[in-house]
Design a protein around this motif. Sequence first.
Motif, PDB file in Angstrom:
ATOM      1  N   ASP A 139       0.856  -1.184   0.000  1.00 51.30           N
ATOM      2  CA  ASP A 139       0.000   0.000   0.000  1.00 51.30           C
ATOM      3  C   ASP A 139       0.891   1.233   0.000  1.00 51.30           C
ATOM      4  O   ASP A 139       2.107   1.121  -0.196  1.00 51.30           O
ATOM      5  N   THR A 140       0.321   2.405   0.212  1.00 48.99           N
ATOM      6  CA  THR A 140       1.095   3.644   0.123  1.00 48.99           C
ATOM      7  C   THR A 140       2.270   3.644   1.086  1.00 48.99           C
ATOM      8  O   THR A 140       3.412   3.939   0.702  1.00 48.99           O
ATOM      9  N   ASP A 141       2.021   3.308   2.354  1.00 48.99           N
ATOM     10  CA  ASP A 141       3.096   3.324   3.353  1.00 48.99           C
ATOM     11  C   ASP A 141       4.145   2.263   3.051  1.00 48.99           C
ATOM     12  O   ASP A 141       5.351   2.514   3.186  1.00 48.99           O
ATOM     13  N   GLY A 142       3.700   1.068   2.666  1.00 44.19           N
ATOM     14  CA  GLY A 142       4.648   0.001   2.377  1.00 44.19           C
ATOM     15  C   GLY A 142       5.522   0.305   1.182  1.00 44.19           C
ATOM     16  O   GLY A 142       6.739   0.065   1.209  1.00 44.19           O
ATOM     17  N   ARG A 143       4.942   0.834   0.127  1.00 48.33           N
ATOM     18  CA  ARG A 143       5.739   1.170  -1.064  1.00 48.33           C
ATOM     19  C   ARG A 143       6.710   2.302  -0.772  1.00 48.33           C
ATOM     20  O   ARG A 143       7.867   2.286  -1.243  1.00 48.33           O
ATOM     21  N   ALA A 144       6.291   3.285   0.022  1.00 49.73           N
ATOM     22  CA  ALA A 144       7.195   4.387   0.370  1.00 49.73           C
ATOM     23  C   ALA A 144       8.376   3.883   1.188  1.00 49.73           C
ATOM     24  O   ALA A 144       9.526   4.291   0.964  1.00 49.73           O
ATOM     25  N   LEU A 145       8.117   2.986   2.138  1.00 46.41           N
ATOM     26  CA  LEU A 145       9.200   2.428   2.943  1.00 46.41           C
ATOM     27  C   LEU A 145      10.139   1.607   2.070  1.00 46.41           C
ATOM     28  O   LEU A 145      11.370   1.685   2.216  1.00 46.41           O
ATOM     29  N   HIS A 146       9.595   0.818   1.167  1.00 49.82           N
ATOM     30  CA  HIS A 146      10.425  -0.003   0.289  1.00 49.82           C
ATOM     31  C   HIS A 146      11.335   0.865  -0.573  1.00 49.82           C
ATOM     32  O   HIS A 146      12.503   0.527  -0.796  1.00 49.82           O
ATOM     33  N   GLU A 147      10.835   1.981  -1.059  1.00 49.06           N
ATOM     34  CA  GLU A 147      11.657   2.886  -1.869  1.00 49.06           C
ATOM     35  C   GLU A 147      12.811   3.449  -1.050  1.00 49.06           C
ATOM     36  O   GLU A 147      13.938   3.569  -1.546  1.00 49.06           O
ATOM     37  N   ARG A 148      12.562   3.784   0.190  1.00 49.92           N
ATOM     38  CA  ARG A 148      13.625   4.324   1.036  1.00 49.92           C
ATOM     39  C   ARG A 148      14.669   3.258   1.362  1.00 49.92           C
ATOM     40  O   ARG A 148      15.862   3.540   1.408  1.00 49.92           O
TER      41      ARG A 148
END
Length: 275
Positions: A139-148
């Motif tokens: 989801d939004t939070d998971g994808r953002a964390l994965h990118e970081r």
Amino acid sequence: MRLGVRLDGSGWEGVRIVAPNPEAGYPDKARRTQVPDLFFSRDLVALDDPAALKVLLHVMWRVGRRERGEPAAVREDDVAADPGLRRGLAAIGVAEARLGATARGACDELARRGLLIRANVAGDGAAGRGPETWFMINDTDGRALHERLARGERLLPDLPSAAVPDAGHGEVGEAVHSGPGAGIFELYEANFGMLTPLLAEELRDAAATYPPEWVEDAFRAALANNARKWSYVRAILERWARDGRDGEADGVDRRRDRTAARSDREDPYGAWVKR
């Protein structure tokens, strides 16, 4: 039994109206976990593996209940060792020896389907830690964390790996479910929230130390005082063991394991409960 009127107003029929049992449902102020609507319209239909369904809901719950500032991810080792999830997998017939492997396999399957995102994090040789696998919800939070994480940012907490419970001490099969520890796990998860592996070990010790009726009554007392913390429940149990309960002779230590006794000086919670 009471008679109920038909919804179309055409008359009365012998409809049985059964009063709800509050203890079988959810408390009035029970915390809730958000689940995407798409889960019900798409994933609940497509997923035919009950273990994968249980693991996906478990990951959603753990991510949703994380403390402020913690990353939106769960470690694979912690998922595989979680006592509540392991009981859930045992309930659908997973053999005791396969509980951890089944949870890990379900994580892999969910990542293959794209519902979870896998992150393989390098270990820390200086700290004596090997590589770890973490999972995020896609989801939004998971994808953002994965990118970081992909950019090389170290965002995941440096916590020791969770230990899988030893056989016969927290594994939930037919015999263990009725033994020490099973009831206290259910009390904690139903009233306080997510159970971590480290806390599970402390709860298991308490279940082996205090009578089950004491444990249940201590949870009730904590809820009555709006103190949803294990430390509060533990302090109540220690005070009862030290001073006696109402209607019982004071000073009589009724703990099963008297080696667990602590002095007032070693019990920082005793004064808190007395207040």
